[in-house]
Design an enzyme around this catalytic site. Structure first.
Site, short mmCIF file in Angstrom:
data_model
loop_
_atom_site.label_atom_id
_atom_site.label_comp_id
_atom_site.label_asym_id
_atom_site.label_seq_id
_atom_site.Cartn_x
_atom_site.Cartn_y
_atom_site.Cartn_z
N ASP B 51 0.85 -1.20 0.00
CA ASP B 51 0.00 0.00 0.00
C ASP B 51 0.88 1.25 0.00
O ASP B 51 1.75 1.40 0.85
CB ASP B 51 -0.93 0.00 1.22
CG ASP B 51 -2.12 0.92 1.03
OD1 ASP B 51 -1.91 2.13 0.76
OD2 ASP B 51 -3.25 0.44 1.13
N SER B 100 -6.95 4.23 -1.35
CA SER B 100 -6.77 2.78 -1.34
C SER B 100 -8.06 2.03 -1.68
O SER B 100 -8.01 0.95 -2.27
CB SER B 100 -6.28 2.32 0.04
OG SER B 100 -5.00 2.80 0.28
N THR B 153 -7.99 -1.83 1.73
CA THR B 153 -7.46 -2.72 0.69
C THR B 153 -8.00 -4.14 0.83
O THR B 153 -8.61 -4.67 -0.11
CB THR B 153 -5.92 -2.68 0.68
OG1 THR B 153 -5.51 -1.32 0.54
CG2 THR B 153 -5.36 -3.50 -0.47
N GLU B 274 -1.36 -7.87 2.03
CA GLU B 274 -1.08 -6.43 1.93
C GLU B 274 -0.09 -5.97 2.99
O GLU B 274 -0.30 -6.20 4.19
CB GLU B 274 -2.36 -5.60 2.08
CG GLU B 274 -2.09 -4.13 1.81
CD GLU B 274 -3.09 -3.16 2.41
OE1 GLU B 274 -3.28 -2.09 1.84
OE2 GLU B 274 -3.67 -3.46 3.48
N ASP B 279 2.21 2.64 3.36
CA ASP B 279 1.37 3.83 3.17
C ASP B 279 1.30 4.70 4.42
O ASP B 279 1.48 5.91 4.35
CB ASP B 279 -0.04 3.37 2.77
CG ASP B 279 -1.04 4.50 2.68
OD1 ASP B 279 -0.91 5.32 1.75
OD2 ASP B 279 -1.95 4.57 3.52
N HIS B 283 2.55 8.47 4.71
CA HIS B 283 1.67 9.59 5.10
C HIS B 283 2.34 10.44 6.17
O HIS B 283 2.13 11.65 6.23
CB HIS B 283 0.33 9.06 5.65
CG HIS B 283 -0.71 8.82 4.61
ND1 HIS B 283 -1.31 9.83 3.90
CD2 HIS B 283 -1.26 7.67 4.15
CE1 HIS B 283 -2.20 9.32 3.04
NE2 HIS B 283 -2.19 8.01 3.18
N ASP B 321 -1.25 0.10 -4.76
CA ASP B 321 -2.51 0.74 -5.10
C ASP B 321 -2.33 2.18 -5.56
O ASP B 321 -3.14 2.73 -6.29
CB ASP B 321 -3.49 0.65 -3.93
CG ASP B 321 -2.87 1.04 -2.60
OD1 ASP B 321 -1.66 1.36 -2.56
OD2 ASP B 321 -3.59 1.05 -1.59
N HIS B 322 -1.23 2.81 -5.11
CA HIS B 322 -0.91 4.21 -5.44
C HIS B 322 0.40 4.52 -4.74
O HIS B 322 0.88 3.72 -3.92
CB HIS B 322 -2.01 5.16 -4.94
CG HIS B 322 -2.31 4.97 -3.49
ND1 HIS B 322 -1.45 5.39 -2.50
CD2 HIS B 322 -3.32 4.32 -2.85
CE1 HIS B 322 -1.94 5.04 -1.33
NE2 HIS B 322 -3.07 4.38 -1.51
N HIS B 418 -1.45 11.21 -1.03
CA HIS B 418 -1.05 10.30 -2.12
C HIS B 418 -0.61 11.11 -3.33
O HIS B 418 -0.93 12.29 -3.45
CB HIS B 418 -2.24 9.43 -2.54
CG HIS B 418 -2.77 8.55 -1.46
ND1 HIS B 418 -3.91 7.80 -1.61
CD2 HIS B 418 -2.33 8.30 -0.20
CE1 HIS B 418 -4.14 7.12 -0.50
NE2 HIS B 418 -3.20 7.42 0.38
#
Lengths: 454, 454
Positions: B51, B100, B153, B274, B279, B283, B321-322, B418
């Site tokens: 993620d 996500s 996710t 995952e 992620d 962040h 996912d990004h 993101h």
């Protein structure tokens, strides 16, 4: 600019007219690269280099060509042929991010070297290049760039120097490094006239004396009926694509001309094409300039892929030497939860901050120069910032313009230098299978040597 | 935490001991993915999702595992199987960067949706998922994550909701969405106990009643002799790998357990794993946390690739996912010409800024908490900055710690949110050829459906 007689020393009997490319092989490669011909050694190898082109530069340009009215994102020409990525480290200890010289040396020689060095090891010993090997094997050779043609990336293929900045020396080597009494590179197209037309040495006359046509604008280039060609279209780098006059060729124009000349050789050819100023725009954190130069690169990519698809005997490799700018598709300006990058802002510009800065210096009015380039309305706050700029300072002025655009479009940058992220690797045609996966960038030069040796 | 009898309702006769994986197929895949078996439909499909894992997160982790004493950069387990990249846009008009939920929905359903939505279209209509399809076809199914197992996710594969934040509803759906009288997912391992052990509904008792073993720590998980397994190892997300106690399993531990359970089914299995907190760390612009969670992901990748290589009938897909954070390997702090990113700084840390912040809140001394975590000596200037932090503010404290580390290591970030850069796509095993090139992320779900349908 003094341009010598383009036909000096050339036997007119060898001049032929290009009527088209042989349709030897036309596969249905609409998307999957799987259907490529991988059985044979390629006759021709074309290496496309987007200088400074990281993954985000590619994404940014794909958003530029995307049609918002269609549900799926439109693809770039190379998208189907993405096969992997490259690490780009130089060999310096304690330096983990490459410059263009060290990285181009890995493509040219298959060997890592230190930053600043062109196809020499850290002690200055020459490393043989794939272009020299191709020439010795009887292939034709070419270098095409939008920077000075003696700038680091093209220079690594046809010169050897510990210091990339010695561009007079490099230009000298382009003439002095010869095979069978002729310079190593048959077609050179780009900028950098000042390194060839010098007080201490007239390389233009020397190349002319060896049978090269010399051209200085697009129409001269298109009219040149000679397979040996030196085209220098600016004293230093070319203007960015969006800032060019029609007399300056696009990278695609130069690529097409180079391929037309080089593909006459039945033994094949080796050609390097560099979109040099993706890097320069990214050094300036100038997203409009990046898109301009990515578009210029795409003109060359289209030309190359059209030829390679028809020809069937051409390996196309496309990659970058390193990432520049730490570009990202999103920034703090967009807020933590507002997920948006606004390509619409960039699309409003008719030309880049470089030309706006020139215009502002000429007129003394930066705000008018900015508003002339775009339909975007400056806010009072933005105007205030631009009014504070010292117009005498070209760099400061351009950066101020770029900052307005970055903030409006939510474009993020982390540095005015290079970064160490992996770069994308694309390959198409015979020999392309061997490029699949993630590699050190030395693999590019090593595989080209192997393919030439077969 | 209340954990129910792990064996309730399970017939002891069906318990078997795993003695190893079948050596059906072991190809010499030391680097080239070309030698994979692509002839057949895979029996098993494992989807690995990092993620927020952009190209720079992968590069950062490769620098972490690199041995400086060797001339070539050490490779990551997935490096040979890089086959392309994915665009990640959601379907919202005017929103160009995915969350996500929207992105996981493309993997789960092959269809784009709006940010926040889990396997429903923008009107809230359910979209069938590949996990549900696999279950209906008789395959076993699993979800493994380091976030709450009901986080966006994993949730996209086994629930349908317009609002990803309704995690109680999602947990309810995990139980209520059934096939043949049993929940859709056979093995669930991750965090999020608070969404299952609630005042309004005791989902633990309900799962137990359907024959699931319930486990809450690593040793319980390893001892569980049941193929239906619900493991919840934290109230919310798991601690980051570097901050964990031995009682908390690694992502690799959970992946291994899930594969052991699911691979007993002769019809095959579908498993999503995952690495959720790459992620979360990004962040926070926390590079130490990113490396911790990339390392946790690598433990799972190794486990999965060992299984898939031995098994020969397993398709492994790995992607993200990004991108999160606009991470780059280099920053303005390193200067315009000093090309350096210092992984050495990151290697000095024993645990992440999250734990340092917890420690500082407990002791009241942030500088001591920082110095306990690393051999790095804080400068007077850095100490001054840390002394200004309001320790009551957990977020502010952690960010201050991360900023010191970012500056020291020359790590660049452009956002706390993101970004829209393409993410890497890896594929190995039967069916992997179809993933080559650049695609919209919907292709992942579409291809999984096609492979299941064969």
């Amino acid at each position: 600019m003094t341009v010598k007689n383009p036909f000096t020393g050339v036997n007119p009997l060898i001049l032929v007219v290009i009527v088209g490319f042989a349709s030897v092989f036309l596969s249905d490669c609409s998307h999957s690269p799987v259907s490529q011909n991988n059985e044979n050694k390629p006759q021709n190898i074309i290496l496309l280099i987007g200088d400074g082109m990281g993954p985000a530069h590619i994404k940014a340009y794909r958003k530029f060509v995307d049609k918002p009215e269609t549900p799926e994102e439109e693809k770039l020409v190379l998208d189907p042929y993405l096969v992997g990525s490259l690490s780009t480290e130089p060999s310096d200890s304690g330096i983990s991010i490459a410059d263009s010289a060290a990285s181009a040396t890995t493509f040219a020689t298959g060997t890592r070297t230190i930053n600043g060095a062109l196809s020499v090891d850290s002690a200055g010993r020459s490393l043989p290049t794939v272009l020299e090997k191709a020439k010795v094997l009887g292939l034709s050779t070419g270098l095409v760039a939008t920077s000075e043609i003696v700038h680091a990336t093209p220079a690594a293929f046809a010169s050897h120097h510990l210091d990339r900045d010695q561009m007079n020396d490099i230009a000298d080597q382009y003439f002095d490094n010869q095979h069978d009494g002729l310079p190593m590179v048959d077609v050179m197209l780009g900028g950098g006239l000042e390194y060839f037309a010098r007080d201490d040495r007239d390389l233009l006359a020397e190349f002319s004396g060896k049978g090269y046509s010399l051209v200085s604008n697009r129409s001269e280039m298109l009219a040149a009926n000679n397979d040996k060609l030196l085209g220098l279209f600016a004293e230093e780098g070319l203007p960015k694509m969006w800032d060019r006059k029609p007399s300056t060729p696009s990278l695609g124009d130069m690529a097409k001309t180079a391929i037309q000349k080089l593909s006459k050789n039945p033994r094949g050819f080796f050609l390097v094409i560099e979109a040099s100023q993706i890097d320069w725009a990214a050094h300036d954190n100038d997203i409009v300039g990046v898109i301009s130069e990515m578009q210029d690169f795409e003109t060359a990519i289209k030309t190359v892929m059209d030829f390679a698809t028809e020809d069937g005997n051409t390996l196309v490799i496309a990659t970058a030497d390193h990432e520049t700018g730490g570009l990202s598709i999103g920034s703090k300006a967009s807020g933590e939860d507002f997920y948006y990058w606004d390509i619409g802002v960039i699309k409003t510009f008719k030309y880049t901050p470089a030309k706006m800065t020139d215009d502002a210096q000429a007129s003394g009015d930066l705000i008018a120069a900015f508003q002339k380039a775009t339909s975007l309305e400056l806010t009072e706050n933005e105007k205030e910032k631009l009014l504070k700029v010292d117009l005498e300072d070209w760099e400061q002025t351009r950066r101020a313009v770029s900052e307005v655009i970055n903030k409006r479009s939510f474009t993020g940058w982390t540095t005015y230098g290079h970064t160490g992220v992996d770069v994308n690797l694309y390959a198409f045609g015979p020999g392309s299978e061997a490029f699949r996966g993630h590699w050190d960038n030395t693999r590019v030069g090593q595989l080209i040597f192997e393919l030439l040796d077969q």
